[in-house]
Motif scaffolding. Structure first.
Motif, PDB file in Angstrom:
ATOM      1  N   TYR A   1      -5.858   4.309   2.202  1.00 47.74           N
ATOM      2  CA  TYR A   1      -6.217   4.831   1.066  1.00 47.74           C
ATOM      3  C   TYR A   1      -6.431   6.383   1.164  1.00 47.74           C
ATOM      4  O   TYR A   1      -6.386   6.921  -0.480  1.00 47.74           O
ATOM      5  CB  TYR A   1      -8.074   3.258   1.091  1.00 47.74           C
ATOM      6  N   ASP A   2      -6.925   7.284   2.291  1.00 49.05           N
ATOM      7  CA  ASP A   2      -7.410   8.174   2.464  1.00 49.05           C
ATOM      8  C   ASP A   2      -5.963   8.810   1.743  1.00 49.05           C
ATOM      9  O   ASP A   2      -6.156  10.649   1.448  1.00 49.05           O
ATOM     10  CB  ASP A   2      -7.254   8.810   3.635  1.00 49.05           C
ATOM     11  N   PHE A   3      -4.518   8.611   1.876  1.00 43.37           N
ATOM     12  CA  PHE A   3      -3.423   8.935   1.924  1.00 43.37           C
ATOM     13  C   PHE A   3      -2.577   8.306   0.829  1.00 43.37           C
ATOM     14  O   PHE A   3      -1.555   9.112   0.169  1.00 43.37           O
ATOM     15  CB  PHE A   3      -2.523   9.227   3.099  1.00 43.37           C
ATOM     16  N   ALA A   4      -3.664   7.655   0.133  1.00 48.44           N
ATOM     17  CA  ALA A   4      -2.010   6.998  -0.774  1.00 48.44           C
ATOM     18  C   ALA A   4      -1.111   6.438  -0.779  1.00 48.44           C
ATOM     19  O   ALA A   4      -0.441   6.961  -0.957  1.00 48.44           O
ATOM     20  CB  ALA A   4      -2.121   8.330  -2.590  1.00 48.44           C
ATOM     21  N   ALA A   5      -1.486   6.027   0.442  1.00 46.17           N
ATOM     22  CA  ALA A   5      -0.171   5.315   1.310  1.00 46.17           C
ATOM     23  C   ALA A   5       0.639   4.573   0.640  1.00 46.17           C
ATOM     24  O   ALA A   5       0.161   3.451  -0.142  1.00 46.17           O
ATOM     25  CB  ALA A   5      -0.154   4.934   2.518  1.00 46.17           C
ATOM     26  N   ASN A   6       2.141   4.500   0.193  1.00 46.79           N
ATOM     27  CA  ASN A   6       2.683   3.709  -0.530  1.00 46.79           C
ATOM     28  C   ASN A   6       2.798   2.789  -0.103  1.00 46.79           C
ATOM     29  O   ASN A   6       4.215   1.919   0.767  1.00 46.79           O
ATOM     30  CB  ASN A   6       3.767   4.245  -1.001  1.00 46.79           C
ATOM     31  N   VAL A   7       2.266   1.137   0.129  1.00 45.17           N
ATOM     32  CA  VAL A   7       2.314   0.150   1.501  1.00 45.17           C
ATOM     33  C   VAL A   7       1.319  -1.125   1.071  1.00 45.17           C
ATOM     34  O   VAL A   7       0.707  -0.394  -0.961  1.00 45.17           O
ATOM     35  CB  VAL A   7       1.752   0.185   2.723  1.00 45.17           C
ATOM     36  N   ILE A   8       1.565  -2.165   0.052  1.00 44.00           N
ATOM     37  CA  ILE A   8       1.481  -3.236  -0.483  1.00 44.00           C
ATOM     38  C   ILE A   8       1.142  -4.500   0.402  1.00 44.00           C
ATOM     39  O   ILE A   8       2.239  -4.780   1.000  1.00 44.00           O
ATOM     40  CB  ILE A   8       2.077  -2.987  -1.981  1.00 44.00           C
ATOM     41  N   VAL A   9       0.966  -5.025  -0.418  1.00 41.63           N
ATOM     42  CA  VAL A   9      -0.360  -6.422  -0.035  1.00 41.63           C
ATOM     43  C   VAL A   9       0.758  -7.393  -0.830  1.00 41.63           C
ATOM     44  O   VAL A   9       0.047  -7.304  -1.666  1.00 41.63           O
ATOM     45  CB  VAL A   9      -1.527  -6.818   0.431  1.00 41.63           C
ATOM     46  N   MET A  10       0.994  -8.253  -0.329  1.00 39.46           N
ATOM     47  CA  MET A  10       1.838  -8.913  -1.683  1.00 39.46           C
ATOM     48  C   MET A  10       1.487 -10.438  -1.426  1.00 39.46           C
ATOM     49  O   MET A  10       1.012 -11.207  -0.703  1.00 39.46           O
ATOM     50  CB  MET A  10       3.789  -9.447  -1.151  1.00 39.46           C
ATOM     51  N   GLY A  11       1.910 -11.290  -2.655  1.00 40.52           N
ATOM     52  CA  GLY A  11       1.193 -12.222  -2.937  1.00 40.52           C
ATOM     53  C   GLY A  11       2.110 -13.272  -2.455  1.00 40.52           C
ATOM     54  O   GLY A  11       3.764 -13.006  -2.007  1.00 40.52           O
ATOM     55  N   TYR A  12       1.540 -14.712  -2.221  1.00 42.88           N
ATOM     56  CA  TYR A  12       2.923 -16.031  -1.192  1.00 42.88           C
ATOM     57  C   TYR A  12       3.860 -16.009  -2.345  1.00 42.88           C
ATOM     58  O   TYR A  12       5.132 -15.469  -1.146  1.00 42.88           O
ATOM     59  CB  TYR A  12       1.778 -17.052  -1.327  1.00 42.88           C
ATOM     60  N   THR A  13       3.636 -16.471  -3.901  1.00 45.18           N
ATOM     61  CA  THR A  13       4.557 -16.625  -4.243  1.00 45.18           C
ATOM     62  C   THR A  13       5.568 -15.487  -4.807  1.00 45.18           C
ATOM     63  O   THR A  13       6.767 -16.212  -5.225  1.00 45.18           O
ATOM     64  CB  THR A  13       4.506 -16.906  -5.773  1.00 45.18           C
ATOM     65  N   ILE A  14       5.368 -14.112  -4.858  1.00 41.32           N
ATOM     66  CA  ILE A  14       6.549 -12.729  -4.861  1.00 41.32           C
ATOM     67  C   ILE A  14       7.385 -13.345  -4.108  1.00 41.32           C
ATOM     68  O   ILE A  14       8.545 -13.157  -3.764  1.00 41.32           O
ATOM     69  CB  ILE A  14       6.099 -11.796  -5.208  1.00 41.32           C
TER      70      ILE A  14
END
Length: 416
Positions: A156-169
């Motif tokens: 959050y502090d560095f606006a990192a380009n990371v994601i948490v992905m949903g199972y179906t996707i």
């Protein structure tokens, strides 16, 4: 005790003999009872199952939580959308100010969302829900990560380009959902993002909800690199502290938002406080109304069934008049004769109830196979159904049983 068991055994045996001797007549007479019990069990079980799932989905939106938006979530055919469309949208700056001004709040989060695509190598999935969230989001709306990790404070502090992905996707893009973690995917505007976590499979929601299976979560700062905040359905989520009444939270939020937006005393609120607990109460009222409708149909069917069983018992008393006379002649008391016929009537209704119950069980299996929705029948509903069968049986048989109990043994023996 022995005498009671003998009466029960005798009544059950007579009931079975009656059924074997007049199968069609008995089945037709029990149809009303079967349909009434079917209505009671099916309606109560279905409504209970639906209410459980809907309440579960509503609670998943956050317990003791208020959603601050420009829109009121009530809806309906007379929804005055023109009153809300020109209101200002909530902002992340207002979220930060609310944290300082509302002591009744334990968590305050900001969320924006949009719909776009996710690509990996030559594969692309469209209509994916993007959620840009702040740190407190996971405290209000728990996210269960099956593999990898959730978003960290540094993300959050560095606006990192990371994601948490949903199972179906993940399952669609990578064949096996577990393969998603550690890979880089392409998002809206060509942005690249590392998949750091896989959300546990959620299943279909009845009220829409977050639909995590078809969603990705990312830090708000990273999301704002792809979309404009005010054009991405921004909302502020505020959760009350333990033991703080929702009314107190709403009062503090109203005062804080009016202060932040510098509204004059004569001006009306230009924001909406949508209480999730109020949705839960509203859903309970709807399901309560459906239950009443089911009971009305069931009672009508049971009354019809009760007359059918009463008809069987009148015929049975007439057919067994000489037997009743013999029993009374050798010492059977009125109470014994009365009890035998009442039990027989109750057993007949229980048979009808079991018929209705078997139909319900068949339909629950079919609903699970066809619609993927599991209908569970609580033990309390089964006990209620059997109790109703016994009550209906006693009411249906009370008059014929009384006639049998009051017969003169000499007259009864001489009858043909």
């Amino acid at each position: 005790m022995r005498r009671v068991l003998e009466i029960l055994g005798s009544s059950l045996n007579l009931t079975w003999q009656e059924f074997k001797s007049h199968k069609i007549r008995t089945l037709l007479s029990l149809t009303g009872v079967a349909f009434g019990i079917f209505c009671i069990i099916s309606v109560l079980a279905t409504v209970d199952s639906l209410e459980y799932q809907v309440q579960k989905d509503i609670q998943a939106l956050g317990t003791n939580t208020v959603y601050i938006d420009k829109w009121v979530y009530a809806g309906g055919p007379d929804y005055p959308w023109w009153r809300y469309v020109k209101r200002p949208s909530p902002s992340s700056e207002e979220m930060r100010l609310l944290k300082e001004k509302v002591p009744a709040a334990s968590n305050v989060a900001f969320n924006i969302n949009t719909n776009s695509y996710v690509g990996f190598e030559n594969d692309v999935i469209n209509s994916v829900n993007y959620y840009g969230v702040t740190e407190d989001f996971v405290n209000i709306q728990p996210v269960e990560v099956e593999l990898g990790r959730y978003l960290q404070p540094a993300d959050y502090d560095f606006a990192a380009n990371v994601i948490v992905m949903g199972y179906t996707i993940a399952e669609t893009l990578f064949g096996k959902a577990e393969k998603a973690v550690g890979n880089t995917v392409i998002l809206k505007e060509g942005k690249r993002a590392l998949v750091v976590g896989l959300i546990k499979k959620q299943g279909k929601s009845f009220v829409g909800g977050w639909e995590y299976d078809n969603s990705i979560l990312m830090p708000l700062g990273f999301m704002k690199q792809m979309v404009r905040e005010k054009n991405s359905n921004p909302i502020i989520m505020v959760q009350a502290r333990q033991s703080v009444p929702m009314e107190q939270l709403r009062d503090e939020l109203t005062g804080a938002m009016r202060s932040i937006r510098k509204l004059k005393p004569t001006q009306e609120d230009d924001f909406a406080l949508n209480d999730i607990d109020a949705f839960s109460s509203f859903a309970s009222e709807i399901f309560g109304g459906i239950n009443k409708g089911g009971w009305a149909i069931a009672i009508l069917s049971l009354v019809v069934g009760m007359f059918g069983v009463a008809n069987i018992m009148f015929v049975t008393v007439r057919e067994r008049t000489s037997q009743i006379g013999l029993k009374k002649a050798i010492g059977a008391k009125r109470s014994v004769i009365l009890t035998e016929f009442l039990l027989e009537s109750a057993f007949l209704c229980i048979m009808g109830g079991l018929l209705g119950l078997s139909i319900v069980f068949a339909l629950t299996l079919a609903s699970k196979a066809i619609f993927g929705f599991t209908v569970f029948i609580a033990p309390g509903i089964l006990i209620l159904a059997i109790s109703i069968c016994i009550i209906v049986g006693v009411l249906a048989g009370i008059i014929p049983a009384s006639i049998a109990a009051k017969m003169d043994p000499v007259v009864a023996i001489r009858s043909k």
